[in-house]
Motif scaffolding. Structure first.
Motif, PDB file in Angstrom:
ATOM      1  N   ALA A  97       0.797  -1.353  -0.084  1.00 17.92           N
ATOM      2  CA  ALA A  97      -0.064  -0.067   0.016  1.00 17.92           C
ATOM      3  C   ALA A  97       0.840   1.188   0.123  1.00 17.92           C
ATOM      4  O   ALA A  97       0.361   2.434  -0.385  1.00 17.92           O
ATOM      5  CB  ALA A  97      -0.970  -0.023   1.372  1.00 17.92           C
ATOM      6  N   SER A  98       2.023   1.043   0.448  1.00 13.64           N
ATOM      7  CA  SER A  98       2.952   2.249   0.556  1.00 13.64           C
ATOM      8  C   SER A  98       3.370   2.693  -0.806  1.00 13.64           C
ATOM      9  O   SER A  98       4.051   3.950  -0.913  1.00 13.64           O
ATOM     10  CB  SER A  98       4.138   2.058   1.582  1.00 13.64           C
ATOM     11  N   ARG A 135      -4.781  -4.907  -7.386  1.00 11.98           N
ATOM     12  CA  ARG A 135      -4.199  -5.022  -8.394  1.00 11.98           C
ATOM     13  C   ARG A 135      -2.687  -4.652  -8.390  1.00 11.98           C
ATOM     14  O   ARG A 135      -2.527  -3.392  -8.399  1.00 11.98           O
ATOM     15  CB  ARG A 135      -4.898  -4.876  -9.738  1.00 11.98           C
ATOM     16  N   PRO A 136      -1.818  -5.515  -8.430  1.00 11.48           N
ATOM     17  CA  PRO A 136      -0.378  -5.022  -8.411  1.00 11.48           C
ATOM     18  C   PRO A 136       0.075  -4.296  -9.820  1.00 11.48           C
ATOM     19  O   PRO A 136      -0.330  -4.401 -10.851  1.00 11.48           O
ATOM     20  CB  PRO A 136       0.616  -6.338  -8.383  1.00 11.48           C
ATOM     21  N   ARG A 137       1.079  -3.161  -9.563  1.00  5.77           N
ATOM     22  CA  ARG A 137       1.595  -2.706 -10.777  1.00  5.77           C
ATOM     23  C   ARG A 137       3.111  -3.087 -10.856  1.00  5.77           C
ATOM     24  O   ARG A 137       3.675  -3.103  -9.735  1.00  5.77           O
ATOM     25  CB  ARG A 137       1.611  -1.234 -10.682  1.00  5.77           C
ATOM     26  N   ARG A 143      14.745   2.485  -8.598  1.00  3.99           N
ATOM     27  CA  ARG A 143      14.637   1.574  -6.966  1.00  3.99           C
ATOM     28  C   ARG A 143      13.011   1.264  -6.972  1.00  3.99           C
ATOM     29  O   ARG A 143      12.211   2.188  -7.342  1.00  3.99           O
ATOM     30  CB  ARG A 143      15.140   2.588  -6.114  1.00  3.99           C
ATOM     31  N   THR A 144      12.706   0.132  -6.384  1.00  8.13           N
ATOM     32  CA  THR A 144      11.508  -0.237  -5.920  1.00  8.13           C
ATOM     33  C   THR A 144      11.709  -0.827  -4.564  1.00  8.13           C
ATOM     34  O   THR A 144      12.710  -1.139  -4.191  1.00  8.13           O
ATOM     35  CB  THR A 144      11.107  -1.194  -6.811  1.00  8.13           C
ATOM     36  N   SER A 145      10.596  -0.465  -3.799  1.00  6.11           N
ATOM     37  CA  SER A 145      10.707  -0.777  -2.351  1.00  6.11           C
ATOM     38  C   SER A 145       9.880  -2.249  -2.202  1.00  6.11           C
ATOM     39  O   SER A 145      10.145  -2.654  -0.933  1.00  6.11           O
ATOM     40  CB  SER A 145      10.027   0.223  -1.600  1.00  6.11           C
ATOM     41  N   LEU A 146       9.519  -2.836  -3.195  1.00  5.44           N
ATOM     42  CA  LEU A 146       8.869  -4.106  -3.003  1.00  5.44           C
ATOM     43  C   LEU A 146       9.398  -5.134  -4.142  1.00  5.44           C
ATOM     44  O   LEU A 146       9.031  -4.778  -5.160  1.00  5.44           O
ATOM     45  CB  LEU A 146       7.302  -4.010  -2.989  1.00  5.44           C
ATOM     46  N   THR A 155      10.736  -7.003   1.428  1.00  2.00           N
ATOM     47  CA  THR A 155       9.143  -6.335   1.251  1.00  2.00           C
ATOM     48  C   THR A 155       9.537  -4.581   1.828  1.00  2.00           C
ATOM     49  O   THR A 155       8.612  -3.956   2.542  1.00  2.00           O
ATOM     50  CB  THR A 155       8.292  -6.826   2.033  1.00  2.00           C
ATOM     51  N   GLY A 156      10.940  -4.426   1.937  1.00  2.00           N
ATOM     52  CA  GLY A 156      11.328  -3.071   2.574  1.00  2.00           C
ATOM     53  C   GLY A 156      11.651  -3.151   3.779  1.00  2.00           C
ATOM     54  O   GLY A 156      12.715  -2.767   4.268  1.00  2.00           O
ATOM     55  N   ASN A 157      10.884  -3.751   4.865  1.00  2.52           N
ATOM     56  CA  ASN A 157      11.274  -4.051   5.943  1.00  2.52           C
ATOM     57  C   ASN A 157      11.437  -5.547   6.414  1.00  2.52           C
ATOM     58  O   ASN A 157      11.790  -5.974   7.857  1.00  2.52           O
ATOM     59  CB  ASN A 157      10.360  -3.584   7.011  1.00  2.52           C
TER      60      ASN A 157
END
Length: 454
Positions: free
Chosen positions: A44-45, A102-104, A318-321, A333-335
């Protein structure tokens, strides 16, 4: 590079595709339920322009390359293709159930093993099924790894039609003696044929993987390999140090012995020779082991500060996921980090039971996140800086103390709130990153976990 300096820093060091590195994950404290609870918020972030990175591990190879440290399954039985693809799609469906919408998709990478072990029709089925459940963002980057001996025009056309524009070929070395001892014989004509077809179809970025430090390599074999590769001018070159880790990878790397390997000064001279040839052809060093031509997106990302490094290697955004699908694949997953089951049967059985096939993971602490950022900066920009809050962190203070000797040797310049890697220091980037590896220094391994740094 002096012999004394080389010997001093020729120590086992991680390659830092992550921090903490996998051997230092706190797997005992990892709770899958906690990770799953954080998956939806991580998703969601993402903002509207951001999307997920998708790594798909396709592990099958028809022959064992004896230098290889990847998770792979050697077989000539292509009946494995459809059941494996079915399992990946089932795993993807499990993730879809945890995503709030729905994912992007920002990027896809097919790694292995040998992705082109799979037929063009099966690769098409795999990607069409995934893309049918997601939105592919404009400008998304899709890439695949191919073997010059089995990557056909049909493979390249099928993947191009799906939006793939980048291809990476595992070359390693073009000398027949080296190819024979590592059990990877591939004539230059096969490489040239792949490149010619890819460019005719429309691929705009081709990468060659080359390795120095392989058994029986000599300056002449490196020179001849690079001379032939320069006839094709791939947009990117990955020039890796051979990681001799038979204590991890088993008998595959014991089909030759240490006496067959160039070591110390010999090995480093092979790298310097290859690097000098690349520089003569206007390739620029953009990160550890990676070179690109000035008009390539990876070079441009390095120039504008957007270069990123993750479990797939260097990427131009950069992607965070990052979601990893397939046996042994790793997600970020970032964390938190998770890794799938490394056994093919265990992976498939867990998915069959309707469970995400995670067998270990690590929840990142605030200190982990801070140190990861600095190591990532060093790997991607050859510098990092910190604010007052960082400066008050004990781990950063300890890192600065460890940097003192590196600064004395001319490998870094340390300024108030900032450290910059010098040109002299770039070959020692793994050693420099180690200065920020608090987990390693707090629990120095009693046996060798990593390959040598230089």
């Amino acid at each position: 590079m002096t012999t004394t300096m080389l010997k001093k820093y020729q120590v086992a060091a991680p390659r830092y595709t992550s921090y903490p590195t996998v051997p230092y994950w706190e797997t005992g404290a990892f709770k899958e339920t906690e990770w799953l609870d954080g998956l939806a918020p991580s998703f969601a972030s993402l903002n509207n322009e951001d999307g997920i990175s998708l790594y798909i591990h396709l592990p099958f190879c028809e022959r064992l390359c004896t230098y290889c440290g990847c998770n792979k399954y050697i077989t000539v039985n292509h009946d494995h293709e459809i059941p494996y693809i079915n399992t990946i799609l089932q795993e993807w469906d499990l993730y879809l159930q945890h995503f709030p919408e729905r994912p992007r998709i920002r990027e896809v990478h097919l790694g292995g093993g040998t992705p082109t072990f799979f037929s063009p029709a099966n690769l098409t089925r795999l990607m069409q099924a995934i893309f049918a459940t997601a939105d592919v963002l404009p400008g998304a980057e899709h890439s695949f790894e191919g073997h010059p001996n089995n990557t056909t025009e049909a493979h390249m056309q099928a993947l191009y039609d799906l939006g793939f524009r980048r291809m990476s070929l595992g070359i390693q070395d073009l000398d027949l003696n080296v190819q024979t001892i590592i059990n990877r014989i591939q004539p230059f004509e096969n490489v040239r044929n792949c490149v010619d077809i890819a460019r005719r179809i429309g691929y705009d970025s081709i990468n060659f993987d080359l390795i120095y430090g392989l058994p029986l390599q000599t300056p002449d074999s490196i020179r001849n390999t690079f001379t032939q590769c320069m006839h094709l001018l791939p947009e990117r070159i990955s020039f890796y140090s051979y990681a001799h880790v038979p204590w991890i990878k088993g008998n595959g790397q014991r089909l030759f012995s240490e006496k067959d390997l160039p070591t110390g000064d010999q090995k480093r001279a092979l790298y310097e020779l290859g690097k000098s040839i690349l520089e003569n052809y206007f390739y620029k060093e953009i990160g550890m082991d990676h070179f690109a031509l000035p008009d390539d997106k990876l070079f441009q990302a390095a120039a504008n500060g957007s270069l990123h490094r993750n479990f797939m290697g260097y990427t131009d955004h950069r992607t965070s996921l990052l979601i990893g699908l397939g046996v042994s694949a790793i997600s970020d997953t970032g964390n938190a980090y998770t890794q799938n089951e490394k056994s093919l049967s265990a992976y498939q059985e867990k998915v069959r039971q309707g469970k995400l096939p995670v067998f270990r993971g690590h929840m990142l602490t605030k200190e982990d996140l801070r140190l990861r950022n600095h190591i990532l900066n060093l790997m991607c920009r050859f510098e990092t800086s910190w604010d007052r809050q960082d400066a008050n962190c004990d781990a950063i203070s300890e890192s600065l103390q460890r940097l003192q000797e590196l600064e004395h040797d001319g490998l870094v310049e340390v300024h108030p709130g900032k450290v910059v890697v010098t040109e002299k220091g770039k070959p020692y980037i793994r050693n420099i990153c180690m200065a920020f590896d608090a987990r390693l220094w707090r629990n120095v391994p009693q046996s060798q976990l990593f390959s040598n740094a230089v």
